[in-house]
Design an enzyme around this catalytic site. Sequence first.
Site, PDB file in Angstrom:
ATOM      1  N   ARG A  79      -3.103  -4.883  -2.937  1.00  0.00           N
ATOM      2  CA  ARG A  79      -3.650  -4.127  -1.830  1.00  0.00           C
ATOM      3  C   ARG A  79      -3.012  -2.750  -1.709  1.00  0.00           C
ATOM      4  O   ARG A  79      -3.652  -1.795  -1.259  1.00  0.00           O
ATOM      5  CB  ARG A  79      -3.451  -4.911  -0.523  1.00  0.00           C
ATOM      6  CG  ARG A  79      -3.991  -4.202   0.713  1.00  0.00           C
ATOM      7  CD  ARG A  79      -3.771  -5.031   1.965  1.00  0.00           C
ATOM      8  NE  ARG A  79      -4.190  -4.301   3.142  1.00  0.00           N
ATOM      9  CZ  ARG A  79      -3.404  -3.469   3.810  1.00  0.00           C
ATOM     10  NH1 ARG A  79      -2.171  -3.269   3.403  1.00  0.00           N
ATOM     11  NH2 ARG A  79      -3.850  -2.837   4.886  1.00  0.00           N
ATOM     12  N   CYS A  99      -2.794 -10.470  -2.036  1.00  0.00           N
ATOM     13  CA  CYS A  99      -2.553 -11.829  -1.562  1.00  0.00           C
ATOM     14  C   CYS A  99      -3.467 -12.176  -0.399  1.00  0.00           C
ATOM     15  O   CYS A  99      -3.733 -11.344   0.466  1.00  0.00           O
ATOM     16  CB  CYS A  99      -1.099 -11.973  -1.111  1.00  0.00           C
ATOM     17  SG  CYS A  99       0.110 -11.764  -2.422  1.00  0.00           S
ATOM     18  N   ARG A 101      -6.296  -7.917   6.282  1.00  0.00           N
ATOM     19  CA  ARG A 101      -5.504  -6.692   6.179  1.00  0.00           C
ATOM     20  C   ARG A 101      -6.447  -5.532   5.851  1.00  0.00           C
ATOM     21  O   ARG A 101      -6.414  -4.968   4.762  1.00  0.00           O
ATOM     22  CB  ARG A 101      -4.423  -6.838   5.113  1.00  0.00           C
ATOM     23  CG  ARG A 101      -3.435  -7.942   5.419  1.00  0.00           C
ATOM     24  CD  ARG A 101      -2.296  -7.954   4.434  1.00  0.00           C
ATOM     25  NE  ARG A 101      -2.761  -8.300   3.095  1.00  0.00           N
ATOM     26  CZ  ARG A 101      -2.006  -8.189   2.004  1.00  0.00           C
ATOM     27  NH1 ARG A 101      -0.790  -7.714   2.092  1.00  0.00           N
ATOM     28  NH2 ARG A 101      -2.473  -8.550   0.821  1.00  0.00           N
ATOM     29  N   PRO A 102      -7.305  -5.174   6.795  1.00  0.00           N
ATOM     30  CA  PRO A 102      -8.286  -4.122   6.516  1.00  0.00           C
ATOM     31  C   PRO A 102      -7.616  -2.764   6.377  1.00  0.00           C
ATOM     32  O   PRO A 102      -6.531  -2.538   6.911  1.00  0.00           O
ATOM     33  CB  PRO A 102      -9.188  -4.161   7.751  1.00  0.00           C
ATOM     34  CG  PRO A 102      -8.288  -4.665   8.840  1.00  0.00           C
ATOM     35  CD  PRO A 102      -7.380  -5.659   8.182  1.00  0.00           C
ATOM     36  N   ILE A 103      -8.278  -1.884   5.624  1.00  0.00           N
ATOM     37  CA  ILE A 103      -7.760  -0.517   5.526  1.00  0.00           C
ATOM     38  C   ILE A 103      -8.559   0.412   6.442  1.00  0.00           C
ATOM     39  O   ILE A 103      -8.537   1.623   6.266  1.00  0.00           O
ATOM     40  CB  ILE A 103      -7.783  -0.019   4.063  1.00  0.00           C
ATOM     41  CG1 ILE A 103      -9.214   0.031   3.529  1.00  0.00           C
ATOM     42  CG2 ILE A 103      -6.906  -0.866   3.175  1.00  0.00           C
ATOM     43  CD1 ILE A 103      -9.316   0.779   2.206  1.00  0.00           C
ATOM     44  N   ASP A 132       7.876 -10.314   4.892  1.00  0.00           N
ATOM     45  CA  ASP A 132       7.995 -10.576   3.461  1.00  0.00           C
ATOM     46  C   ASP A 132       9.198 -11.452   3.113  1.00  0.00           C
ATOM     47  O   ASP A 132       9.368 -11.839   1.957  1.00  0.00           O
ATOM     48  CB  ASP A 132       8.089  -9.259   2.675  1.00  0.00           C
ATOM     49  CG  ASP A 132       6.727  -8.606   2.498  1.00  0.00           C
ATOM     50  OD1 ASP A 132       5.716  -9.247   2.805  1.00  0.00           O
ATOM     51  OD2 ASP A 132       6.687  -7.446   2.048  1.00  0.00           O
ATOM     52  N   ILE A 173       2.947 -11.139  12.142  1.00  0.00           N
ATOM     53  CA  ILE A 173       2.338 -10.032  11.405  1.00  0.00           C
ATOM     54  C   ILE A 173       1.004 -10.439  10.783  1.00  0.00           C
ATOM     55  O   ILE A 173      -0.020  -9.787  10.995  1.00  0.00           O
ATOM     56  CB  ILE A 173       3.295  -9.519  10.313  1.00  0.00           C
ATOM     57  CG1 ILE A 173       4.673  -9.198  10.903  1.00  0.00           C
ATOM     58  CG2 ILE A 173       2.697  -8.289   9.630  1.00  0.00           C
ATOM     59  CD1 ILE A 173       4.663  -8.133  11.970  1.00  0.00           C
TER      60      ILE A 173
END
Length: 346
Positions: free
Chosen positions: A18, A42, A47-49, A233, A255
């Site tokens: 990504r 992943c 998780r849009p941009i 992470d 998150i």
Amino acid sequence: MRGLNLPEARHELVKTMRASALVLGPLLARHGRASVSLPGGCAIGVRPIDMHLKALKEMGADFDISAGDIVARAPSGGLRGAAVNFPQVTVTGTENVMMAAVLARGETVIANAAREPEVVDTGRCLVAMGARIDGLGTGEITVQGVPELHAARHSVMADRIEAGTLMAAVALAGGKVTIQGAPFASMAAVRDKFGEAGLHMSYEGDDLYLESPGGRLEAVNLVTMPHPGFPTDMQAQFMAAMCLASGVSIVTETIFENRFMHVAELVRLGADISLEGRSAVVKGVRHLSGAPLTASDLRASAGLLLAALAARGRSVISRVYHLDRGYDRLDEKLNLLGARITREKE
């Protein structure tokens, strides 16, 4: 790079990561146009941009989505400075806008900017190249556009997540390890949690010394947060360590909404974990047992690998290509520390 004349990032280059969306801002700023394939990565949640595109649109860019590609164009005269207010903290969004803004006309103010050390390091590199950036490491970054950047020498910061993963390995499997060049200052939240759990550590110069407590770790509760909080992470690796801790720990993920896919695999090893919404309740067990495992994403791969190191018997982890996207030969490094990890063809 004088030879850069094709402002495109095609699907075969970006399909697995990504973070490939980060080429959009620089290409748009430099060439006035860009074609970037929608990124993969992943499957840990939505998780849009969209925030990236909205911010760049405020700087004058136009976008079309065509055949899975983001096709972007800057206005005549190039991007212009703007006031960008992210509705939620985004590391890659902050970096993308910052890299676009350094060559934009006028001033760009990024509100609710990410404070992660990697954002700061990116900014320092840009400043070394002639960019004018203030507020790095704070929630508001101000960029004054410059006509051009120049060549510079910059040393990329050490990977704090890899260092944290090695900390988790010592916590789980035991032993004494020295990590040379660890980014100690940027790891406060991770250090604090492992310290609470009982991992012994000290720092001298550029070296981080780690030693397992000799007995079981203590259960510690954890909530992931944007920097300077505990990084998402490191959640899977810390949860793996809590599987063998004494007591009950609650791991809460704030998150990403789908970052507990490693839980089912840890249970296959004998862990006692139950999910309650965005929290995982981990009851420490005396030992784990080897089992066949499937990795779902990058950090889950690391968590499973570490749990397998501490388990009795043999474990086989499939889909480790996730691991290889985010770590440089982690299995080889662990083998140097005494692990017994071999590669098999999938």
